[in-house]
Design a protein around this motif. Structure first.
Motif, short mmCIF file in Angstrom:
data_model
loop_
_atom_site.label_atom_id
_atom_site.label_comp_id
_atom_site.label_asym_id
_atom_site.label_seq_id
_atom_site.Cartn_x
_atom_site.Cartn_y
_atom_site.Cartn_z
N LYS A 1 0.75 -1.15 0.24
CA LYS A 1 0.08 0.04 -0.16
C LYS A 1 0.99 1.18 -0.03
O LYS A 1 0.61 2.22 -0.78
CB LYS A 1 -0.96 -0.02 1.22
CG LYS A 1 -2.18 -0.91 1.22
CD LYS A 1 -2.92 -0.96 2.54
CE LYS A 1 -4.12 -2.11 2.39
NZ LYS A 1 -5.09 -1.71 3.80
N VAL A 2 1.93 1.24 0.76
CA VAL A 2 2.67 2.48 0.96
C VAL A 2 3.60 2.64 -0.49
O VAL A 2 3.64 3.77 -0.92
CB VAL A 2 3.76 2.11 1.93
CG1 VAL A 2 4.75 3.66 1.97
CG2 VAL A 2 2.81 2.46 3.18
N SER A 3 4.14 1.40 -0.89
CA SER A 3 4.56 1.47 -2.44
C SER A 3 3.83 2.04 -3.14
O SER A 3 4.27 3.05 -4.28
CB SER A 3 5.28 0.20 -2.64
OG SER A 3 6.01 0.41 -3.98
N LEU A 4 2.44 1.66 -3.32
CA LEU A 4 1.62 2.16 -4.40
C LEU A 4 1.28 3.51 -4.44
O LEU A 4 1.24 4.47 -5.30
CB LEU A 4 0.53 1.08 -4.56
CG LEU A 4 0.69 -0.41 -4.96
CD1 LEU A 4 -0.62 -0.88 -4.99
CD2 LEU A 4 0.99 -0.38 -6.55
N SER A 5 1.28 3.90 -3.01
CA SER A 5 0.77 5.30 -2.74
C SER A 5 2.08 6.62 -3.43
O SER A 5 1.79 7.54 -4.03
CB SER A 5 0.62 5.72 -1.22
OG SER A 5 -0.59 4.92 -0.99
N LYS A 6 3.11 5.78 -3.00
CA LYS A 6 4.51 6.67 -3.53
C LYS A 6 4.48 6.63 -4.78
O LYS A 6 4.71 7.67 -5.44
CB LYS A 6 5.68 5.93 -2.95
CG LYS A 6 5.79 6.19 -1.45
CD LYS A 6 7.28 5.64 -0.79
CE LYS A 6 7.39 5.85 0.63
NZ LYS A 6 8.55 5.19 1.34
#
Length: 311
Positions: A295-300
């Motif tokens: 989730k964090v990687s996709l948000s970035k």
């Protein structure tokens, strides 16, 4: 008797003769396809671009996403084309290729899900040995074995299925499915392909037994964890995996082991949709979207695309 020399192709199942309903089916399959491809492409992009995700678990997830895109791309684009062009036709070679590549990707999926269960077992039950056991070379060799085994599996099935001549070209399914093709064989009993199906059942049962045994060990280890949050995190990773793996094997077993009828049934079509399209669509959600790191990687990734850094 109809063989390859006189058979220009097969006629696949038509969902409806009403044009309005055909368009409805077209939109439904298109939506499922776009959701599946987009979700899996996002996972691949996140793993490739984020160095924090360069670990064995995410390496396996990336390969699973590639397999899922391949699996739906074997079936859905041809289905969409036929609906849009209002035709049922598929060439002989196209049908053979569809059988080969569908079973290539589906078989690879089963093998990779088994490898992923082993990865979770080592990570949870033997964390101190994880980096040594799941090193880069070992992971590469596992994935290479998965792809090669899947290719061999699909090739053998295609060769056995098309080794005998066909007495009809009417396929009671919206894609070239082995049980429906065997029903068209001039031979009353395709011994070679039936042997392959039994062999497939043995392999699938072996994979399922290994996965269940692995998760029993994981469950026993997780229940000993003192942290409630640790137990919940382990359960949220393992239980969906086991659920999708079970659905995959159950629907595939029903399709390939149950007696085929002379007419198409809604149950046959629904079962084919479930095992060929639903797992590839759900895998990004179950294995990745529930994962905080993804989730964090996709948000970035999405933030970088919409708000690029100024030079």
């Amino acid at each position: 008797m109809v063989n390859e020399s006189s058979l220009s192709g097969f006629l696949l199942l038509e969902f409806s003769q009403v044009r309005e309903l055909q368009i409805l089916y077209f939109l439904m399959f298109l939506a499922l396809y776009l959701i599946t491809v987009t979700g899996n492409l996002l996972i691949i992009s996140a793993v490739v671009l984020d160095h924090h995700l360069h670990t064995p678990m995410y390496f396996f997830l990336m390969n699973l996403a590639l397999q899922d895109i391949g699996q739906v791309s074997v079936v859905v684009p041809k289905t969409l084309t036929n609906i849009l062009m209002n035709t049922r036709h598929i060439t002989y070679s196209g049908c053979a290729a569809q059988v080969l590549f569908l079973l290539f990707f589906a078989g690879s999926d089963i093998y990779l899900l088994t490898v992923m269960a082993y990865d979770r077992y080592v990570a949870i039950c033997n964390p101190l040995q994880y980096e040594m056991v799941m090193n880069k070379q070992a992971c590469t060799e596992m994935v290479a074995s998965v792809w090669l085994s899947g290719l061999l599996y699909g090739t053998l099935h295609a060769m056995c299925t098309f080794a005998t001549p066909f007495c009809s070209n009417i396929v009671n399914q919206f894609f070239c499915e082995i049980p429906q093709l065997l029903k068209l064989s001039c031979s009353a009993f395709n011994q070679t392909e039936m042997g392959m199906i039994v062999f497939t059942g043995v392999i699938a049962l072996g994979c399922f037994t290994f996965v269940v045994a692995t998760y029993v060990q994981i469950l026993m280890t997780v229940l000993k964890l003192p942290s409630v949050s640790g137990r919940l995190k382990a359960f949220s990773t393992c239980l969906p995996h086991l659920m999708v793996f079970s659905i995959y094997l159950l629907t595939g077993s029903i399709t390939y082991l149950k007696p085929t009828s002379n007419t198409a049934s809604y149950l046959d079509v629904l079962s084919a949709v479930i095992y060929s399209m639903v797992p590839p669509m759900l895998n990004p959600l179950i294995y990745s979207m529930r994962n905080q790191e993804i989730k964090v990687s996709l948000s970035k990734l999405l933030a970088r695309r919409h708000f690029p850094q100024s030079k």
